[in-house]
Design a protein around this motif. Structure first.
Motif, PDB file in Angstrom:
ATOM      1  N   PHE A 235       0.830  -1.207   0.000  1.00 49.39           N
ATOM      2  CA  PHE A 235       0.000   0.000   0.000  1.00 49.39           C
ATOM      3  C   PHE A 235       0.868   1.264   0.000  1.00 49.39           C
ATOM      4  O   PHE A 235       0.513   2.256  -0.650  1.00 49.39           O
ATOM      5  N   SER A 236       1.992   1.227   0.700  1.00 48.83           N
ATOM      6  CA  SER A 236       2.888   2.384   0.705  1.00 48.83           C
ATOM      7  C   SER A 236       3.473   2.625  -0.683  1.00 48.83           C
ATOM      8  O   SER A 236       3.559   3.767  -1.148  1.00 48.83           O
ATOM      9  N   SER A 237       3.873   1.551  -1.363  1.00 47.47           N
ATOM     10  CA  SER A 237       4.439   1.691  -2.715  1.00 47.47           C
ATOM     11  C   SER A 237       3.389   2.191  -3.695  1.00 47.47           C
ATOM     12  O   SER A 237       3.677   3.016  -4.566  1.00 47.47           O
ATOM     13  N   ILE A 238       2.167   1.700  -3.576  1.00 49.91           N
ATOM     14  CA  ILE A 238       1.094   2.159  -4.458  1.00 49.91           C
ATOM     15  C   ILE A 238       0.827   3.647  -4.239  1.00 49.91           C
ATOM     16  O   ILE A 238       0.658   4.413  -5.204  1.00 49.91           O
ATOM     17  N   SER A 239       0.805   4.078  -2.977  1.00 52.21           N
ATOM     18  CA  SER A 239       0.565   5.493  -2.697  1.00 52.21           C
ATOM     19  C   SER A 239       1.644   6.379  -3.297  1.00 52.21           C
ATOM     20  O   SER A 239       1.369   7.517  -3.694  1.00 52.21           O
ATOM     21  N   ALA A 240       2.867   5.879  -3.372  1.00 53.07           N
ATOM     22  CA  ALA A 240       3.978   6.694  -3.843  1.00 53.07           C
ATOM     23  C   ALA A 240       4.144   6.668  -5.359  1.00 53.07           C
ATOM     24  O   ALA A 240       4.595   7.661  -5.948  1.00 53.07           O
ATOM     25  N   GLN A 241       3.782   5.564  -6.033  1.00 51.92           N
ATOM     26  CA  GLN A 241       4.159   5.412  -7.430  1.00 51.92           C
ATOM     27  C   GLN A 241       3.024   5.083  -8.380  1.00 51.92           C
ATOM     28  O   GLN A 241       3.206   5.133  -9.592  1.00 51.92           O
ATOM     29  N   SER A 242       1.855   4.752  -7.896  1.00 53.14           N
ATOM     30  CA  SER A 242       0.795   4.283  -8.782  1.00 53.14           C
ATOM     31  C   SER A 242       0.027   5.444  -9.395  1.00 53.14           C
ATOM     32  O   SER A 242      -0.162   6.483  -8.753  1.00 53.14           O
ATOM     33  N   PRO A 243      -0.473   5.297 -10.620  1.00 56.11           N
ATOM     34  CA  PRO A 243      -1.441   6.266 -11.160  1.00 56.11           C
ATOM     35  C   PRO A 243      -2.724   6.215 -10.341  1.00 56.11           C
ATOM     36  O   PRO A 243      -2.971   5.266  -9.601  1.00 56.11           O
ATOM     37  N   PRO A 244      -3.558   7.250 -10.441  1.00 52.40           N
ATOM     38  CA  PRO A 244      -4.818   7.243  -9.684  1.00 52.40           C
ATOM     39  C   PRO A 244      -5.670   6.017  -9.986  1.00 52.40           C
ATOM     40  O   PRO A 244      -5.719   5.530 -11.115  1.00 52.40           O
ATOM     41  N   LEU A 245      -6.355   5.539  -8.969  1.00 53.76           N
ATOM     42  CA  LEU A 245      -7.148   4.316  -9.099  1.00 53.76           C
ATOM     43  C   LEU A 245      -8.293   4.487 -10.085  1.00 53.76           C
ATOM     44  O   LEU A 245      -8.716   3.520 -10.723  1.00 53.76           O
ATOM     45  N   ASP A 596     -10.091  13.250   5.331  1.00 55.87           N
ATOM     46  CA  ASP A 596     -10.749  12.110   4.690  1.00 55.87           C
ATOM     47  C   ASP A 596      -9.806  11.341   3.771  1.00 55.87           C
ATOM     48  O   ASP A 596     -10.247  10.598   2.897  1.00 55.87           O
ATOM     49  N   HIS A 597      -8.497  11.533   3.955  1.00 52.01           N
ATOM     50  CA  HIS A 597      -7.529  10.790   3.150  1.00 52.01           C
ATOM     51  C   HIS A 597      -7.531   9.326   3.568  1.00 52.01           C
ATOM     52  O   HIS A 597      -7.488   9.008   4.764  1.00 52.01           O
ATOM     53  N   VAL A 598      -7.607   8.439   2.584  1.00 51.26           N
ATOM     54  CA  VAL A 598      -7.585   7.002   2.824  1.00 51.26           C
ATOM     55  C   VAL A 598      -6.210   6.466   2.438  1.00 51.26           C
ATOM     56  O   VAL A 598      -5.836   6.523   1.261  1.00 51.26           O
ATOM     57  N   PRO A 599      -5.423   5.974   3.383  1.00 48.29           N
ATOM     58  CA  PRO A 599      -4.096   5.444   3.042  1.00 48.29           C
ATOM     59  C   PRO A 599      -4.194   4.309   2.032  1.00 48.29           C
ATOM     60  O   PRO A 599      -5.011   3.394   2.186  1.00 48.29           O
ATOM     61  N   GLY A 600      -3.377   4.382   0.993  1.00 52.21           N
ATOM     62  CA  GLY A 600      -3.360   3.338  -0.023  1.00 52.21           C
ATOM     63  C   GLY A 600      -4.277   3.600  -1.201  1.00 52.21           C
ATOM     64  O   GLY A 600      -4.264   2.832  -2.175  1.00 52.21           O
ATOM     65  N   TRP A 601      -5.091   4.647  -1.135  1.00 54.14           N
ATOM     66  CA  TRP A 601      -6.012   4.977  -2.231  1.00 54.14           C
ATOM     67  C   TRP A 601      -5.468   6.216  -2.934  1.00 54.14           C
ATOM     68  O   TRP A 601      -5.520   7.318  -2.408  1.00 54.14           O
ATOM     69  N   VAL A 602      -4.959   6.036  -4.153  1.00 57.13           N
ATOM     70  CA  VAL A 602      -4.361   7.129  -4.916  1.00 57.13           C
ATOM     71  C   VAL A 602      -5.467   7.878  -5.645  1.00 57.13           C
ATOM     72  O   VAL A 602      -6.173   7.309  -6.484  1.00 57.13           O
ATOM     73  N   GLN A 603      -5.610   9.153  -5.328  1.00 60.29           N
ATOM     74  CA  GLN A 603      -6.603  10.010  -5.953  1.00 60.29           C
ATOM     75  C   GLN A 603      -5.926  10.937  -6.963  1.00 60.29           C
ATOM     76  O   GLN A 603      -4.731  11.228  -6.850  1.00 60.29           O
ATOM     77  N   PRO A 604      -6.659  11.425  -7.962  1.00 62.11           N
ATOM     78  CA  PRO A 604      -6.073  12.395  -8.897  1.00 62.11           C
ATOM     79  C   PRO A 604      -5.643  13.646  -8.163  1.00 62.11           C
ATOM     80  O   PRO A 604      -6.197  13.985  -7.107  1.00 62.11           O
ATOM     81  N   PRO A 605      -4.646  14.374  -8.685  1.00 59.37           N
ATOM     82  CA  PRO A 605      -4.202  15.609  -8.020  1.00 59.37           C
ATOM     83  C   PRO A 605      -5.308  16.646  -8.013  1.00 59.37           C
ATOM     84  O   PRO A 605      -6.223  16.634  -8.842  1.00 59.37           O
ATOM     85  N   SER A 606      -5.232  17.547  -7.056  1.00 54.92           N
ATOM     86  CA  SER A 606      -6.241  18.602  -6.938  1.00 54.92           C
ATOM     87  C   SER A 606      -6.241  19.463  -8.182  1.00 54.92           C
ATOM     88  O   SER A 606      -5.177  19.791  -8.735  1.00 54.92           O
ATOM     89  N   PRO A 607      -7.419  19.860  -8.663  1.00 52.50           N
ATOM     90  CA  PRO A 607      -7.462  20.695  -9.878  1.00 52.50           C
ATOM     91  C   PRO A 607      -6.912  22.079  -9.614  1.00 52.50           C
ATOM     92  O   PRO A 607      -6.826  22.550  -8.481  1.00 52.50           O
ATOM     93  N   VAL A 608      -6.545  22.752 -10.696  1.00 52.27           N
ATOM     94  CA  VAL A 608      -6.033  24.117 -10.604  1.00 52.27           C
ATOM     95  C   VAL A 608      -7.166  25.051 -10.193  1.00 52.27           C
ATOM     96  O   VAL A 608      -8.256  25.020 -10.765  1.00 52.27           O
TER      97      VAL A 608
END
Length: 633
Positions: A235-245, A596-608
């Protein structure tokens, strides 16, 4: 060069070569079948392999050379040397596998998957075998989990290899855990693929399309063997390197969020677990009833722990079939506030708890929901026996609403007496064993609410006031040489013989108070305490429970220890009940939703926002070489 009498093998190799040249990974996986029953064309190829390339012969080198021809050549030669070795292992697996020896089959298949994972690591051609890695890993996982459920199938093989007699102090690695380690290597190669844009800014490309396919399979194996700690690094590796789910297919999202929710639930992170499981349930296909039922198995207890009991409408849905009879009794017991019936219903030796134990939700329900039972009991006692304050519109400002805690104590003793009179006072919640918690109110010392097994370190303390002055036969048989030795040294260091049967230290002293060995030497009589207005031992326990509820925000107010009361200030506007007993779910939600951050769940970056730059994420480098010191103009 084609071998003699290998027409089927020749055509097979020719087809593999074309698929590799055209980079058609899905069709390659269709070619490389290993699960029985295989079609006739594969049986014919196996016969050719056994005739032309028998096991242990020198012709196996020729088979490897034929496999090397499958890789496209370049000026510097082929760098994908792992694929020909994998193909040779594939052919030898088909040729030599003996399905009657399941352990040998597992070892051969694990070696085949290992080699396929090595072929996956190639930066240029590795993505071609990604579907094959997933297919072979699923077969390996299926075999490992089947053997894990029926270990007797390979017990005789393990004894033959001497592996069943390993040192018990060394943790044994099961076949399922070994399979998870193999799948994890494939997951790492998919996650660290450098094709496309890395991190949360990118989308699934190349081997990264297999990140959650391999992660879900690995998590399935880890949950099967109970090694959830090994999932933390994933889960730590996914949070650091994975594209958004969200960029991955719905089936992969639902499966991953389900396992992520279960992992968070097992680590007592109930709010993020609820978010993950709820999202998995919402995204699951409406016709996938069995999958939705599995998700609800953990989503319902997760909500119950945070104060949201399942509604009748939810339990009447098709996917909730069989869950109402499991969770409705627990919800009813929480609302009733009967802590004794609640404990007996979820007792370890109760027949109704076997299903909860198998799902891994028994202990969280027992340990986390009991505080809600006590809250419900205190609320009921306050409704029926508390002071609710002056009526609205009254010009006189009286004291705030309060509850005398001796009324709560009376309610607890009434519950104990009801359960003590009849172990089957409520048929639907009949305890399976002796109703021990109902007898605790009569204890002279220790808890008056929870039955605990006697501590063997204090065995015999109760009998200290009796006339017993000689060790019993059981104690004498064990410690005779210590209590009555042949002799001993006196205070001057001289040896003094001892007659048989005489205790060296003399008869035991029944008064331990001078030595402070008896933790209950200063016994307090309940009646004398009441006469002096001091709280009873049960009152102290009840104060501790209410203090815990106040600390958690599940009740609001304060406690007074002299003439013990629970007071609810500030109740004139909203009323005593909403103020003193706020909604549990709303209280927890208000506290936990701040993050409301869920560890291990990669979300898209915040919009501009407003045309400006979004907040910089982790891993970005800022050059400060030209920055001036603070205060320099």
């Amino acid at each position: 060069m084609a071998g003699q009498g290998t027409r089927v093998l020749d055509r097979f190799l020719s087809g593999i070569s074309e698929l590799v040249r055209n980079r058609e990974g899905s069709k390659l996986q269709d070619f490389l079948q290993i699960e029985p029953p295989l079609s006739d064309i594969y049986r014919q190829m196996v016969d050719e392999l056994r005739q032309q390339y028998p096991n242990g012969s020198q012709k196996e080198a020729d088979l490897l050379r034929r496999c090397e021809a499958l890789v496209p050549r370049s000026k510097g030669g082929s760098s994908w040397s792992a694929f020909p070795t994998f193909m040779k292992l594939y052919f030898t697996f088909l040729r030599d596998v003996n399905v009657d020896n399941l352990l040998e089959t597992y070892n051969m298949l694990k070696a085949l998957v290992n080699q396929c994972v090595l072929a996956l690591g190639d930066s240029q051609f590795g993505v071609i075998v990604l579907p094959t890695v997933l297919y072979l890993s699923k077969v390996l996982a299926k075999l490992a989990m089947g053997l894990d459920r029926r270990p007797e199938l390979i017990a005789h093989l393990l004894r033959r290899e001497g592996r069943s007699d390993q040192d018990e102090s060394i943790e044994k690695v099961t076949l399922v855990e070994k399979s998870a380690n193999v799948v994890r290597e494939a997951f790492i190669k998919c996650l660290t693929d450098r094709s496309g844009t890395p991190g949360v800014q990118g989308k699934p490309e190349g081997k990264r399309i297999g990140i959650y396919l391999m992660a879900n399979l690995c998590l399935k194996l880890l949950f099967q063997c109970g090694k959830l700690r090994n999932a933390e690094q994933m889960f730590s590796s996914i949070s650091a390197q994975s594209p958004p789910l969200k960029y991955f297919p719905a089936s992969q999202r639902v499966t991953y969020l389900y396992y992520l929710g279960r992992y968070l639930f097992s680590n007592n992170l109930f709010y993020p677990a609820q978010i993950a499981l709820q999202s998995a349930y919402d995204q699951c296909h409406r016709e996938a009833l069995s999958q939705k039922r599995v998700i609800l198995t953990y989503l319902i207890p997760c909500n119950m722990i945070m104060g949201r009991l399942p509604s009748v409408a939810l339990l009447q849905r098709p996917e909730s079939e069989g869950l109402a009879e499991k969770f409705l009794p627990i919800g009813q017991l929480i609302v009733r506030g009967d802590y004794i019936a609640f404990r007996e219903h979820l007792a370890l030796d109760s027949s109704v708890t076997e299903w909860f134990a198998q799902k891994g939700i028994l202990l969280p329900l027992r340990n986390r929901c009991e505080i809600l039972v006590w809250r419900a009991l205190a609320r009921k006692v306050f409704i029926h026996g508390g002071f609710h304050g002056e009526p609205q519109g009254s010009a006189q400002r009286g004291p705030p609403p309060f509850l005398y805690l001796h009324k709560l104590e009376t309610a607890v003793r009434w519950l104990q007496s009801e359960h003590a009179q009849s172990r089957h006072s409520v048929p639907s919640f009949a305890p399976s064993g002796p109703n021990r918690d109902a007898q605790t109110g009569q204890n002279d010392f220790g808890s008056q609410l929870v039955y605990k097994l006697p501590d063997h370190d204090f065995a015999g303390v109760n009998e200290a006031d009796g006339p017993e002055s000689y060790p019993g036969p059981e104690v004498w048989s064990k410690f005779e040489d210590f209590l009555s030795p042949d002799g001993c040294f006196d205070a001057m260091g001289h040896w003094q013989p001892n007659s048989p049967g005489i205790l060296v230290d003399g008869p035991p002293d029944v008064d331990y108070r001078q030595y402070e060995l008896d933790p209950y030497a200063q016994r307090i009589e309940l009646d004398s305490e009441s006469d002096h207005g001091k709280p009873t031992p049960m009152m102290r326990e009840l104060e501790s429970i209410l203090a815990s509820l106040l600390t958690q925000g599940l009740m609001r107010g304060y406690l007074t220890h002299k003439n013990p009361r629970f007071a609810i200030p500030g109740a004139r506007l909203r009323g005593a009940l909403p103020t003193g007993f706020p909604n549990v779910w709303q209280t927890i939600f208000a506290r936990e939703s701040e993050d409301d951050h869920v560890p291990g769940w990669v979300q898209p970056p915040s919009p501009v926002v407003g045309g400006g730059l979004a907040v910089a994420g982790g891993g970005r480098v800022v050059n400060l070489s030209g920055a001036r010191p603070v205060g320099v103009q």
